[in-house]
Design a protein around this motif. Structure first.
Motif, short mmCIF file in Angstrom:
data_model
loop_
_atom_site.label_atom_id
_atom_site.label_comp_id
_atom_site.label_asym_id
_atom_site.label_seq_id
_atom_site.Cartn_x
_atom_site.Cartn_y
_atom_site.Cartn_z
N THR A 75 -1.58 24.14 58.02
CA THR A 75 -0.12 24.08 57.97
C THR A 75 0.41 24.18 56.55
N PHE A 76 -0.31 23.60 55.58
CA PHE A 76 0.16 23.62 54.19
C PHE A 76 -0.54 24.71 53.37
N PRO A 94 -2.51 17.14 50.92
CA PRO A 94 -2.99 18.53 51.00
C PRO A 94 -2.82 19.25 49.66
N ASP A 95 -3.79 20.08 49.28
CA ASP A 95 -3.72 20.75 47.99
C ASP A 95 -3.82 22.27 48.16
N PRO A 96 -2.68 22.90 48.54
CA PRO A 96 -2.71 24.35 48.73
C PRO A 96 -3.03 25.12 47.45
N ARG A 97 -2.65 24.54 46.29
CA ARG A 97 -2.93 25.24 45.03
C ARG A 97 -4.43 25.35 44.81
N ALA A 98 -5.14 24.23 45.08
CA ALA A 98 -6.60 24.26 44.92
C ALA A 98 -7.22 25.26 45.90
N ALA A 99 -6.67 25.32 47.11
CA ALA A 99 -7.22 26.27 48.10
C ALA A 99 -7.04 27.70 47.60
N MET A 100 -5.85 28.01 47.07
CA MET A 100 -5.59 29.37 46.59
C MET A 100 -6.44 29.68 45.35
N ASP A 101 -6.55 28.70 44.44
CA ASP A 101 -7.40 28.92 43.25
C ASP A 101 -8.84 29.18 43.68
N LEU A 102 -9.29 28.41 44.66
CA LEU A 102 -10.66 28.57 45.15
C LEU A 102 -10.86 29.98 45.73
N LEU A 103 -9.90 30.42 46.53
CA LEU A 103 -10.00 31.76 47.12
C LEU A 103 -10.06 32.83 46.02
#
Ligand code: PLP
Length: 438
Positions: A402-403, A378-387
């Motif tokens: 979850t992550f 899982p890549d939460p950093r990529a998700a946040m950067d994308l947002l």
């Protein structure tokens, strides 16, 4: 649009006035006006709102029909402690809801939120069954009050330091094919869940002591996970076999979000009890625990109550919301726009290895971000950067999973093809930046 400097200055007080448990949320946009699919902020910017206030403003922000109905009611009566006084809009809403809910869902306990609707469902199931056990699902989210938090397991962070919870709650895995240890097919995911349920009955609680199985027909906060088609039917059969109540938490997936009025109708399953809220009244606080008259009538007078639940203004807004969904043919639009958006997300997935999966139902859509080349890390950093990259480009989406590795899209049901395409273009640009970073 003019800049509202005073508002922006006041924003600096936010960390001093709002509980940090909330204030860490993202991204705290200072909104001065909300209309249709758009938010307008104090710094003069416009955002395409693909969060709909987390699945609430399904008919768009400030729909004129909803505003008109609420304001008319406001001039007649603002508050009614239901039971002491009664008002017409509540009775009209009961009738209108019964017409769109699954069969026999015709008696209501109104509260003010999703969590209360879940609390009511759990209390009702225990009260009428005289059994203690509640089975819920890993990755589920049902709210923050104690009963609702006790059946929530999407993140251990939501439970940390709050023990002890309401006793008698047991968790089994949700059929999440993308991350199922038995295999990544819907069949394997369903087997995994049913096997775990059988083991629970063997080792921890006999089914005769279980009051209810509580489930989100599509997991929301868990990452917009669409279960295998047979999942809810399988739960229905097990519940029938052991006299267990099936509670569907449709707080997030109700009111047209999945392309039908309720997800129960997508999967052709009959619940015993439902929790509904969010999209019910376009932003006015309202929720309800719903069941058949036969079942509800066993909940004796005085055993559950409320001061604000079933507020007249919220009920009037709820009635108007249902009328708008029908008259503007919004279920059909949700299905069409959902297909278009999902196809676009899938083609982005084919292009960008950082997207592990694109999925969803109706206008409940998500992409799960993973570390490219990894085993689905899982890549939460990529998700946040994308947002953040999307936000800079005028698109507001939200996180899940979850992550925190999932980016979810919750556009209003009035969304147009142009707005869907615009969102996809912004995503493409943002994903391309992420894929080129070191
Ligand atoms: C499925 C589900 N149930 C319950 C809730 C709790 O609703 P509320 O925040 O209105 O209490 C939520 C909120 O996100 C939800 O998604």
């Amino acid at each position: 649009m003019q800049t509202d400097q005073q508002f922006l200055d006041m924003m600096k007080q936010l960390p001093d006035v709002l509980a940090p448990s909330l204030a860490e949320d993202w991204p705290e946009l200072p909104v001065v006006k909300a209309q249709g699919a758009y938010l307008y902020t104090a710094d003069g910017r416009r955002y395409l709102d693909f969060t709909s206030g987390i699945g609430v403003t399904n008919v768009g922000h400030c729909h004129p029909r909803v505003l008109e109905a609420a304001s008319r009611q406001m001039h007649e009566m603002v508050h009614s402690a239901v039971g002491v006084t009664i008002h017409k809009s509540l009775l009209e809403l009961c009738e209108a809801l019964t017409a769109v809910l699954p069969p026999k869902m015709d008696m209501f306990f109104f509260g003010n939120s999703g969590a209360e609707a879940v609390e009511g469902a759990i209390k009702l199931a225990r009260y009428v069954s005289r059994r203690p056990g509640i089975i819920a699902f890993e990755g589920g989210f049902h709210g923050r009050s104690y009963g609702a938090a006790s059946v929530t397991s999407v993140k251990s962070k939501y439970r940390d330091h709050y023990e002890p919870f309401v006793p008698g709650v047991y968790f089994v895995p949700y059929p999440y094919a993308y991350r199922c240890p038995l295999g990544n097919t819907p069949d394997a995911a369903l087997d995994w869940t049913l096997m775990s349920l059988r083991r629970l009955f063997q080792h921890q609680i006999p089914p005769s002591q279980v009051a209810a199985v509580l489930v989100e027909p599509v997991q929301g906060e868990g990452g917009y996970i669409v279960p295998p088609r047979d999942f809810l039917q399988a739960l229905r059969r097990i519940c029938d076999e052991y006299g267990i109540y099936l509670i569907l938490d449709e707080v997030q997936c109700g009111f047209g979000r999945t392309g039908e009025m309720f997800a129960a109708q997508v999967f052709g399953v009959q619940p015993d009890i439902m929790s509904i809220a969010k999209g019910i009244a376009s932003g006015f606080p309202l929720g309800a625990t719903v069941a058949s008259r036969e079942l509800m009538r066993r909940w004796k007078a005085g055993s559950h109550g409320t001061t604000f639940g079933g507020n007249p203004v919220a009920c009037a807004a709820g009635l108007a919301t249902l009328q708008v969904i029908a008259e503007e043919n919004l279920l059909e639009n949700a299905r069409r726009m959902g297909k278009r958006f999902l196809a676009g997300l899938q083609s982005l997935q084919a292009q960008y290895p950082s997207i592990g999966e694109a999925r969803g139902l109706g206008l409940m859509l998500a992409i799960e971000m993973i570390v490219p080349g990894s085993d689905k890390e899982p890549d939460p950093r990529a998700a946040m950067d994308l947002l953040n990259l999307c936000l800079e480009r005028g698109l507001l989406a939200y996180m899940a999973g979850t992550f925190g590795q999932v980016v979810r899209f919750i556009p209003p049901l009035i969304v147009t093809a142009e707005q869907v395409d615009q969102a996809l273009n912004i995503l493409d640009e943002a994903l391309s930046i992420i894929s080129h970073r070191p």
